[in-house]
Write a protein that holds these residues in place. Structure first.
Motif, PDB file in Angstrom:
ATOM      1  N   ALA A 132     -12.416  33.563  -4.566  1.00  0.00           N
ATOM      2  CA  ALA A 132     -12.721  32.870  -5.821  1.00  0.00           C
ATOM      3  C   ALA A 132     -12.129  31.459  -5.836  1.00  0.00           C
ATOM      4  N   ILE A 133     -10.909  31.313  -5.305  1.00  0.00           N
ATOM      5  CA  ILE A 133     -10.264  30.003  -5.235  1.00  0.00           C
ATOM      6  C   ILE A 133     -11.087  29.052  -4.369  1.00  0.00           C
ATOM      7  N   ILE A 134     -11.523  29.537  -3.221  1.00  0.00           N
ATOM      8  CA  ILE A 134     -12.318  28.714  -2.315  1.00  0.00           C
ATOM      9  C   ILE A 134     -13.628  28.292  -2.977  1.00  0.00           C
ATOM     10  N   LYS A 135     -14.288  29.251  -3.612  1.00  0.00           N
ATOM     11  CA  LYS A 135     -15.589  28.968  -4.233  1.00  0.00           C
ATOM     12  C   LYS A 135     -15.466  27.966  -5.378  1.00  0.00           C
ATOM     13  N   SER A 136     -14.454  28.124  -6.213  1.00  0.00           N
ATOM     14  CA  SER A 136     -14.305  27.259  -7.390  1.00  0.00           C
ATOM     15  C   SER A 136     -13.858  25.845  -7.037  1.00  0.00           C
ATOM     16  N   ASN A 137     -13.383  25.643  -5.802  1.00  0.00           N
ATOM     17  CA  ASN A 137     -12.913  24.311  -5.405  1.00  0.00           C
ATOM     18  C   ASN A 137     -13.779  23.668  -4.329  1.00  0.00           C
ATOM     19  N   GLN A 138     -14.958  24.250  -4.097  1.00  0.00           N
ATOM     20  CA  GLN A 138     -15.906  23.656  -3.170  1.00  0.00           C
ATOM     21  C   GLN A 138     -16.624  22.479  -3.832  1.00  0.00           C
ATOM     22  N   VAL A 139     -16.921  21.457  -3.032  1.00  0.00           N
ATOM     23  CA  VAL A 139     -17.626  20.273  -3.527  1.00  0.00           C
ATOM     24  C   VAL A 139     -18.779  19.972  -2.580  1.00  0.00           C
ATOM     25  N   LYS A 140     -19.992  19.871  -3.133  1.00  0.00           N
ATOM     26  CA  LYS A 140     -21.156  19.582  -2.296  1.00  0.00           C
ATOM     27  C   LYS A 140     -21.166  18.128  -1.843  1.00  0.00           C
ATOM     28  N   ASP A 141     -20.791  17.234  -2.751  1.00  0.00           N
ATOM     29  CA  ASP A 141     -20.778  15.810  -2.432  1.00  0.00           C
ATOM     30  C   ASP A 141     -19.499  15.185  -2.978  1.00  0.00           C
ATOM     31  N   VAL A 142     -18.570  14.870  -2.085  1.00  0.00           N
ATOM     32  CA  VAL A 142     -17.269  14.329  -2.516  1.00  0.00           C
ATOM     33  C   VAL A 142     -17.421  12.960  -3.175  1.00  0.00           C
ATOM     34  N   ASN A 143     -18.518  12.274  -2.903  1.00  0.00           N
ATOM     35  CA  ASN A 143     -18.721  10.952  -3.495  1.00  0.00           C
ATOM     36  C   ASN A 143     -19.034  11.030  -4.989  1.00  0.00           C
ATOM     37  N   LYS A 144     -19.371  12.236  -5.458  1.00  0.00           N
ATOM     38  CA  LYS A 144     -19.700  12.412  -6.868  1.00  0.00           C
ATOM     39  C   LYS A 144     -18.529  12.986  -7.670  1.00  0.00           C
ATOM     40  N   VAL A 145     -17.383  13.107  -7.028  1.00  0.00           N
ATOM     41  CA  VAL A 145     -16.196  13.654  -7.700  1.00  0.00           C
ATOM     42  C   VAL A 145     -15.164  12.548  -7.834  1.00  0.00           C
ATOM     43  N   ASN A 146     -14.571  12.414  -9.024  1.00  0.00           N
ATOM     44  CA  ASN A 146     -13.577  11.364  -9.196  1.00  0.00           C
ATOM     45  C   ASN A 146     -12.262  11.717  -8.494  1.00  0.00           C
ATOM     46  N   LYS A 147     -11.452  10.727  -8.328  1.00  0.00           N
ATOM     47  CA  LYS A 147     -10.212  10.854  -7.562  1.00  0.00           C
ATOM     48  C   LYS A 147      -9.279  11.917  -8.132  1.00  0.00           C
ATOM     49  N   LYS A 148      -9.128  11.935  -9.444  1.00  0.00           N
ATOM     50  CA  LYS A 148      -8.204  12.874 -10.087  1.00  0.00           C
ATOM     51  C   LYS A 148      -8.628  14.324  -9.860  1.00  0.00           C
ATOM     52  N   ASP A 149      -9.917  14.607 -10.040  1.00  0.00           N
ATOM     53  CA  ASP A 149     -10.420  15.973  -9.851  1.00  0.00           C
ATOM     54  C   ASP A 149     -10.296  16.414  -8.394  1.00  0.00           C
ATOM     55  N   LEU A 150     -10.551  15.485  -7.479  1.00  0.00           N
ATOM     56  CA  LEU A 150     -10.468  15.814  -6.053  1.00  0.00           C
ATOM     57  C   LEU A 150      -9.020  16.108  -5.652  1.00  0.00           C
ATOM     58  N   GLN A 151      -8.096  15.359  -6.207  1.00  0.00           N
ATOM     59  CA  GLN A 151      -6.675  15.601  -5.936  1.00  0.00           C
ATOM     60  C   GLN A 151      -6.243  16.971  -6.458  1.00  0.00           C
ATOM     61  N   LYS A 152      -6.770  17.350  -7.611  1.00  0.00           N
ATOM     62  CA  LYS A 152      -6.439  18.652  -8.191  1.00  0.00           C
ATOM     63  C   LYS A 152      -6.966  19.791  -7.318  1.00  0.00           C
ATOM     64  N   LYS A 153      -8.194  19.654  -6.854  1.00  0.00           N
ATOM     65  CA  LYS A 153      -8.787  20.670  -5.974  1.00  0.00           C
ATOM     66  C   LYS A 153      -8.004  20.767  -4.671  1.00  0.00           C
ATOM     67  N   LEU A 154      -7.614  19.640  -4.142  1.00  0.00           N
ATOM     68  CA  LEU A 154      -6.850  19.618  -2.894  1.00  0.00           C
ATOM     69  C   LEU A 154      -5.515  20.332  -3.063  1.00  0.00           C
ATOM     70  N   GLY A 155      -4.846  20.092  -4.178  1.00  0.00           N
ATOM     71  CA  GLY A 155      -3.568  20.743  -4.446  1.00  0.00           C
ATOM     72  C   GLY A 155      -3.713  22.254  -4.560  1.00  0.00           C
ATOM     73  N   THR A 156      -4.774  22.698  -5.241  1.00  0.00           N
ATOM     74  CA  THR A 156      -5.023  24.142  -5.393  1.00  0.00           C
ATOM     75  C   THR A 156      -5.281  24.795  -4.040  1.00  0.00           C
ATOM     76  N   LEU A 157      -6.067  24.149  -3.191  1.00  0.00           N
ATOM     77  CA  LEU A 157      -6.379  24.701  -1.868  1.00  0.00           C
ATOM     78  C   LEU A 157      -5.138  24.758  -0.976  1.00  0.00           C
ATOM     79  N   ASN A 158      -4.318  23.723  -1.025  1.00  0.00           N
ATOM     80  CA  ASN A 158      -3.083  23.731  -0.226  1.00  0.00           C
ATOM     81  C   ASN A 158      -2.148  24.849  -0.671  1.00  0.00           C
ATOM     82  N   GLN A 159      -2.069  25.063  -1.973  1.00  0.00           N
ATOM     83  CA  GLN A 159      -1.226  26.130  -2.515  1.00  0.00           C
ATOM     84  C   GLN A 159      -1.730  27.503  -2.070  1.00  0.00           C
TER      85      GLN A 159
END
Length: 234
Positions: free
Chosen positions: A113-140
């Motif tokens: 569920a963690i992997i699925k909820s933090n997947q991004v189809k196009d990183v260019n359409k995600v802002n910096k703050k949201d991408l940083q949050k997803k990255l932190g969740t995946l690292n954890q």
């Protein structure tokens, strides 16, 4: 009474006594077997009750690390049961195995569920703050998987999750790195533009001040000339 009759009577008496002894022994044997069966049934029921209680406690635990400890305890209890009992009841063994597997499946589903909820189809359409949050969740989550891989995850699941998370982390880090460079270049450009504007403004102010000073000097000269003409006229 003849000896023959006496012997016959004695034989019957002995036979009757032996029969009673046999019957009593059989009854005693049956009683012992029944008692042993009751003892075993009681032990099995106690073991099953403990398994249900342990699983219920594990399922109601919200903290992930504490839940892992409950799962580990359940596995240790199962190992102790196998070690300390020569005969293993099939129902007890099955209940232990099912409870342990369900405990592991919970964490497997959670990681999925963690992997699925933090997947991004196009990183260019995600802002910096949201991408940083997803990255932190995946690292954890990756840290959790690595820490408990031998308790929870099969080798197959571990390799799959490790590959998926690392791929996403690499992609997000690359995007954030390029975004940081772009932001830095933009800040430098803005700073240069601001500096240029400041220089232009300062130059313009200086020119204005200079023009004003020149005008004042001209006005003073005209005034002096006018006064000089008036003196000549007199």
């Amino acid at each position: 009474m003849s000896r023959f009759v006496e012997t016959a009577i004695t034989g019957k008496i002995i036979a009757g006594a032996v029969g009673l002894i046999v019957v009593a022994g059989a009854a005693t044997g049956v009683g012992i077997v029944h008692h042993q069966h009751q003892v075993n049934a009681s032990r099995i029921n106690t073991e099953l009750s403990q398994i249900r209680q342990s699983k219920s406690t594990m399922d109601s635990t919200k903290n992930q690390n504490e839940r892992v400890q409950k799962l580990r305890k359940l596995e240790n209890d199962y190992k102790s049961y196998l070690k300390n009992n020569k005969k293993h009841d099939k129902q007890v063994v099955l209940n232990y195995q099912n409870a342990i597997q369900e405990g592991k499946n919970y964490f497997v589903r959670h990681t999925q569920a963690i992997i699925k909820s933090n997947q991004v189809k196009d990183v260019n359409k995600v802002n910096k703050k949201d991408l940083q949050k997803k990255l932190g969740t995946l690292n954890q989550e990756m840290s959790f998987v690595n820490a408990h891989r031998h308790v929870i995850y099969s080798n197959k699941n571990y390799r799959l999750f490790n590959s998926e998370i690392l791929s996403m982390v690499k992609t997000y880090n690359k995007k954030l790195g390029s975004t940081e460079v772009a932001d830095k270049d933009k800040n430098n450009k803005d700073h240069k533009n601001a500096s240029s504007s400041s220089v232009v403004a300062s130059s313009s102010s200086a020119q204005t001040a200079q023009s004003s000073q020149v005008l004042k000097v001209k006005q003073q000269l005209r005034k002096i000339q006018t006064q000089h003409k008036d003196i000549k006229a007199v």
